[in-house]
Scaffold this active site. Structure first.
Site, PDB file in Angstrom:
ATOM      1  N   SER A 134       0.837  -1.194   0.000  1.00 24.30           N
ATOM      2  CA  SER A 134       0.000   0.000   0.000  1.00 24.30           C
ATOM      3  C   SER A 134       0.868   1.238   0.000  1.00 24.30           C
ATOM      4  O   SER A 134       2.016   1.218   0.472  1.00 24.30           O
ATOM      5  CB  SER A 134      -0.903   0.011   1.240  1.00 24.30           C
ATOM      6  OG  SER A 134      -1.559   1.253   1.393  1.00 24.30           O
ATOM      7  N   TYR A 147      -2.879   0.196  10.255  1.00 21.32           N
ATOM      8  CA  TYR A 147      -2.818  -0.300   8.882  1.00 21.32           C
ATOM      9  C   TYR A 147      -1.433  -0.087   8.291  1.00 21.32           C
ATOM     10  O   TYR A 147      -0.865  -0.984   7.659  1.00 21.32           O
ATOM     11  CB  TYR A 147      -3.887   0.412   8.053  1.00 21.32           C
ATOM     12  CG  TYR A 147      -3.997  -0.060   6.630  1.00 21.32           C
ATOM     13  CD1 TYR A 147      -4.458  -1.339   6.336  1.00 21.32           C
ATOM     14  CD2 TYR A 147      -3.666   0.777   5.570  1.00 21.32           C
ATOM     15  CE1 TYR A 147      -4.572  -1.771   5.025  1.00 21.32           C
ATOM     16  CE2 TYR A 147      -3.778   0.352   4.252  1.00 21.32           C
ATOM     17  CZ  TYR A 147      -4.238  -0.927   3.983  1.00 21.32           C
ATOM     18  OH  TYR A 147      -4.336  -1.353   2.685  1.00 21.32           O
TER      19      TYR A 147
END
Length: 281
Positions: A134, A147
């Site tokens: 990501s 995250y």
């Protein structure tokens, strides 16, 4: 029948589903996995595509998928670790169970599937593992502390495995997508956002508003929404060409990476703060 086989996790939607369709269109054998394959209509109709149940938190389901893949196609040339869950919120809003659940899928689940496939690739003396990371693994954004930490772990694992398994002719790569309409990073968990004291909840709500506006703008660079098929194409490129260990995908990810290289750490932190962090707390 093509002798090349790809196993992809998280194919129910988004990058995983797009990747499965792309590999199949290129003549590959595809093992498309998801937690509820009975709900999938499109992929099950494709030739040379094996649709399987796989929960990356369930070791038994992983072993079964590897066995089924070998029974059907004889080998696994490429593993795409795409399955993942999202999570945003101020760090204090995260309880220990929620943190564990996110890491169990995004990090430990990825490790479980990788560990199950590596012996197959060692026997073949070749293979490629592609981990979907990501933009939040390249730059630690506020409101994504848990995250980001999980995705940073994926990038670190990828880099170490690339060195460890190179002697077996096994490539290990990561792809860090930017903001897409299907991005996990853009979703909000209302349960997590409801946690915390009054001050934290109010701060979180302001962060959420500013983050949503910012991500929307990033996802529409140049006025057009980013197409998730770009990520599938990058996955295929990493599977079939000599690409680096760390890869990015998306105009915003490329822009942030260049910015990170050109700015000092203090300048980069200030830029992120100005973009995302509300000042009136």
């Amino acid at each position: 029948m093509n002798s090349k086989t790809v196993l992809i996790t998280g194919c129910s939607s988004g990058f995983g589903k797009q990747s499965a369709k792309l590999f199949q269109s290129k003549g590959w054998n595809v093992v498309a996995t998801m937690r509820s394959p009975e709900k999938e209509a499109d992929l099950g109709e494709l030739e040379n595509t094996l649709l399987c149940r796989l929960d990356v938190t369930d070791p038994q389901s992983i072993r079964e998928v590897v066995d089924k893949s070998l029974d059907a196609f004889g080998r696994i040339d490429v593993l795409v670790n795409n399955a993942g869950i999202s999570g945003v919120g101020v760090f204090e809003q995260w309880d220990e169970d929620s943190i564990h659940d996110l890491f169990d899928t995004n990090v430990f689940g990825l490790m479980r599937v990788t560990k199950a496939v590596l012996p197959v690739m060692r026997r073949q003396r070749e293979g490629t593992i592609i981990n979907i990371s990501s933009l939040a693994a390249l730059i630690a954004f506020p409101f994504a502390s848990v995250y980001s930490s999980a995705k940073f772990a994926v990038e670190g694992l990828t880099e170490a495995l690339a060195l460890e398994y190179a002697p077996f002719n096994i490539s290990v790569k990561a792809i860090a997508p930017g903001s897409y309409e299907t991005s996990l990073y853009t979703s909000m968990d209302e349960g997590i956002l409801a946690n915390g004291d009054d001050q934290i909840r109010a701060y979180s709500a302001k962060l959420a508003t500013k983050m949503n506006d910012n991500v929307t703008q990033m996802a529409q660079q140049g006025g057009e929404p980013s197409d998730p098929r770009e990520v599938a194409e990058k996955v295929y490129e990493c599977a079939t060409e000599d690409t680096p260990t760390h890869n990015v995908c998306g105009r915003d990810a490329e822009s942030f990476l260049q910015m990170k290289k050109s700015l000092s750490e203090q300048e980069m932190s200030q830029f992120i703060s100005d973009q995302v962090v509300p000042k009136d707390v």
